[in-house]
Design an enzyme around this catalytic site. Sequence first.
Site, mmCIF file in Angstrom:
data_model
loop_
_atom_site.group_PDB
_atom_site.id
_atom_site.type_symbol
_atom_site.label_atom_id
_atom_site.label_comp_id
_atom_site.label_asym_id
_atom_site.label_seq_id
_atom_site.Cartn_x
_atom_site.Cartn_y
_atom_site.Cartn_z
ATOM 1 N N ASN A 13 0.846 -1.212 0.000
ATOM 2 C CA ASN A 13 0.000 0.000 0.000
ATOM 3 C C ASN A 13 0.873 1.251 0.000
ATOM 4 O O ASN A 13 0.528 2.253 -0.630
ATOM 5 C CB ASN A 13 -0.947 -0.004 1.200
ATOM 6 C CG ASN A 13 -2.210 -0.800 0.926
ATOM 7 O OD1 ASN A 13 -3.082 -0.356 0.186
ATOM 8 N ND2 ASN A 13 -2.306 -1.982 1.486
ATOM 9 N N ARG A 66 4.644 1.488 25.234
ATOM 10 C CA ARG A 66 4.215 2.048 23.945
ATOM 11 C C ARG A 66 4.589 3.521 23.821
ATOM 12 O O ARG A 66 5.040 3.955 22.762
ATOM 13 C CB ARG A 66 2.705 1.890 23.769
ATOM 14 C CG ARG A 66 2.249 0.474 23.549
ATOM 15 C CD ARG A 66 0.736 0.415 23.284
ATOM 16 N NE ARG A 66 0.247 -0.956 23.341
ATOM 17 C CZ ARG A 66 0.437 -1.839 22.370
ATOM 18 N NH1 ARG A 66 1.106 -1.511 21.296
ATOM 19 N NH2 ARG A 66 -0.018 -3.062 22.500
ATOM 20 N N MET A 91 1.313 -2.584 11.936
ATOM 21 C CA MET A 91 0.661 -3.580 12.783
ATOM 22 C C MET A 91 0.811 -3.322 14.276
ATOM 23 O O MET A 91 0.634 -4.222 15.090
ATOM 24 C CB MET A 91 1.204 -4.971 12.435
ATOM 25 C CG MET A 91 1.007 -5.350 10.974
ATOM 26 S SD MET A 91 -0.697 -5.145 10.405
ATOM 27 C CE MET A 91 -1.424 -6.650 10.987
ATOM 28 N N ASN A 108 -5.766 5.389 7.841
ATOM 29 C CA ASN A 108 -5.421 3.967 7.882
ATOM 30 C C ASN A 108 -6.258 3.231 6.851
ATOM 31 O O ASN A 108 -7.376 3.639 6.525
ATOM 32 C CB ASN A 108 -5.706 3.381 9.271
ATOM 33 C CG ASN A 108 -5.345 1.886 9.354
ATOM 34 O OD1 ASN A 108 -4.277 1.474 8.930
ATOM 35 N ND2 ASN A 108 -6.264 1.104 9.897
ATOM 36 N N HIS A 110 -7.938 -0.524 6.253
ATOM 37 C CA HIS A 110 -8.281 -1.756 6.964
ATOM 38 C C HIS A 110 -8.958 -2.691 5.964
ATOM 39 O O HIS A 110 -9.877 -2.265 5.248
ATOM 40 C CB HIS A 110 -9.211 -1.445 8.143
ATOM 41 C CG HIS A 110 -9.643 -2.654 8.900
ATOM 42 N ND1 HIS A 110 -8.810 -3.313 9.784
ATOM 43 C CD2 HIS A 110 -10.809 -3.351 8.887
ATOM 44 C CE1 HIS A 110 -9.456 -4.359 10.285
ATOM 45 N NE2 HIS A 110 -10.673 -4.410 9.757
ATOM 46 N N ASP A 146 -9.827 0.801 14.496
ATOM 47 C CA ASP A 146 -10.586 0.567 13.247
ATOM 48 C C ASP A 146 -12.003 1.155 13.308
ATOM 49 O O ASP A 146 -12.962 0.531 12.842
ATOM 50 C CB ASP A 146 -10.681 -0.945 12.975
ATOM 51 C CG ASP A 146 -9.318 -1.592 12.841
ATOM 52 O OD1 ASP A 146 -9.186 -2.770 13.193
ATOM 53 O OD2 ASP A 146 -8.383 -0.894 12.395
ATOM 54 N N GLU A 175 -7.182 -2.390 -2.814
ATOM 55 C CA GLU A 175 -6.693 -1.479 -1.775
ATOM 56 C C GLU A 175 -5.763 -0.431 -2.420
ATOM 57 O O GLU A 175 -5.786 0.756 -2.073
ATOM 58 C CB GLU A 175 -5.903 -2.233 -0.719
ATOM 59 C CG GLU A 175 -6.726 -3.230 0.078
ATOM 60 C CD GLU A 175 -5.896 -3.958 1.102
ATOM 61 O OE1 GLU A 175 -4.986 -3.352 1.673
ATOM 62 O OE2 GLU A 175 -6.170 -5.144 1.319
HETATM 63 C C1 GRF Z 1 -3.191 -5.366 3.785
HETATM 64 O O1 GRF Z 1 -4.240 -6.310 3.871
HETATM 65 C C2 GRF Z 1 -3.669 -4.077 4.397
HETATM 66 O O2 GRF Z 1 -5.052 -3.850 4.213
HETATM 67 C C3 GRF Z 1 -3.382 -4.285 5.841
HETATM 68 O O3 GRF Z 1 -2.111 -4.919 5.857
HETATM 69 C C4 GRF Z 1 -2.045 -5.802 4.714
HETATM 70 C C5 GRF Z 1 -0.691 -5.708 4.065
HETATM 71 O O4 GRF Z 1 -0.543 -4.407 3.596
HETATM 72 N N1 GRF Z 1 -3.381 -3.031 6.538
HETATM 73 P P1 GRF Z 1 0.831 -3.934 2.844
HETATM 74 O O5 GRF Z 1 1.050 -4.867 1.674
HETATM 75 O O6 GRF Z 1 1.963 -4.049 3.844
HETATM 76 O O7 GRF Z 1 0.554 -2.532 2.418
#
Ligand code: GRF
Length: 204
Positions: A13, A66, A91, A108, A110, A146, A175
Site C-alpha cells: 500500500n 508504547r 501492525m 489507515n 483496513h 478501526d 486497496e
Molecule cells: C493489507 O491487507 C492491508 O489492508 C493491511 O495490511 C495488509 C498488508 O498491507 N493493513 P501492505 O502490503 O503491507 O501494504
Amino acid sequence: TRVAILISGGGSNMVALTRSMLGDPGHPAEPVLVLSNDPAAKGLEHAAALGVPTAAVDHRPFRGDRAAFEAEMAKPIRESGAELICLAGFMRVLTTGFIESWRGRMLNIHPSILPLFTGLHTHARALEAGMAVHGCTVHEVTPELDAGPILGQAVIPVLPDDTPETLAGRLLPVEHQLYPAVLRRFVAGDRRKLAILAAGDAPG
Ligand code: GRF
C-alpha cells in the site's frame, strides 16, 4: 502536504501511495518518510528504491512501553516535516496520546467493510460469516481501533472457492486503487466519501 507512511511489512500500500504521489507532479501531497517498526521490513527497500527517505524504529526493545516507542518514532516523523500520517500495513496499536496528537491528520487502510470485522484475520472472518461481498476501508484514525470516520470503501465479490489467501490476494490490488484515491481527495480538502464497486459478479 508532506506525508509520512508507516509500515510493518511488505508495504504494497505504501508503494501504491508513493507511486501515485510521485507519478503526478500536480499531486497535492508528497511522500517525505517511510517508517517501519521492523528494521527488516521489505517495504523499506521498496521505499528506498523509489527514492523516499526511510527510518526504522524497532518496537521490541520498548516491550510494553508504547509511549516510549512512540516518542522514538516521533523523532524521524518530526524531522521529516510530515503533516499527515498514512498507516499502511502498520501492525502496532498506537496510544490515545499519539493518536490525539495526530487527530484529523492520520489515515489507515483496513481490509474489511467497516464497521464489519474490526481487528485481525478479516478475510477468514468474512468467509466464516458467509459474506457475498468483502472489501477495504480507508478511515481517519481515532483512539478506538478501526472505528474512525470512513473516507472511502471498495467492495469485491466473494467467490465460491475463495480461501482467506485468495480473497486477500484479490482485495490487495483494490486497496492499491482506493488508498491513493482517498489520499488525493483528503489532501485536496474534498470530504466526499469514495465508493469503489469492483466490477465482475461472482459466477453462478
Ligand atoms: C493489507 O491487507 C492491508 O489492508 C493491511 O495490511 C495488509 C498488508 O498491507 N493493513 P501492505 O502490503 O503491507 O501494504
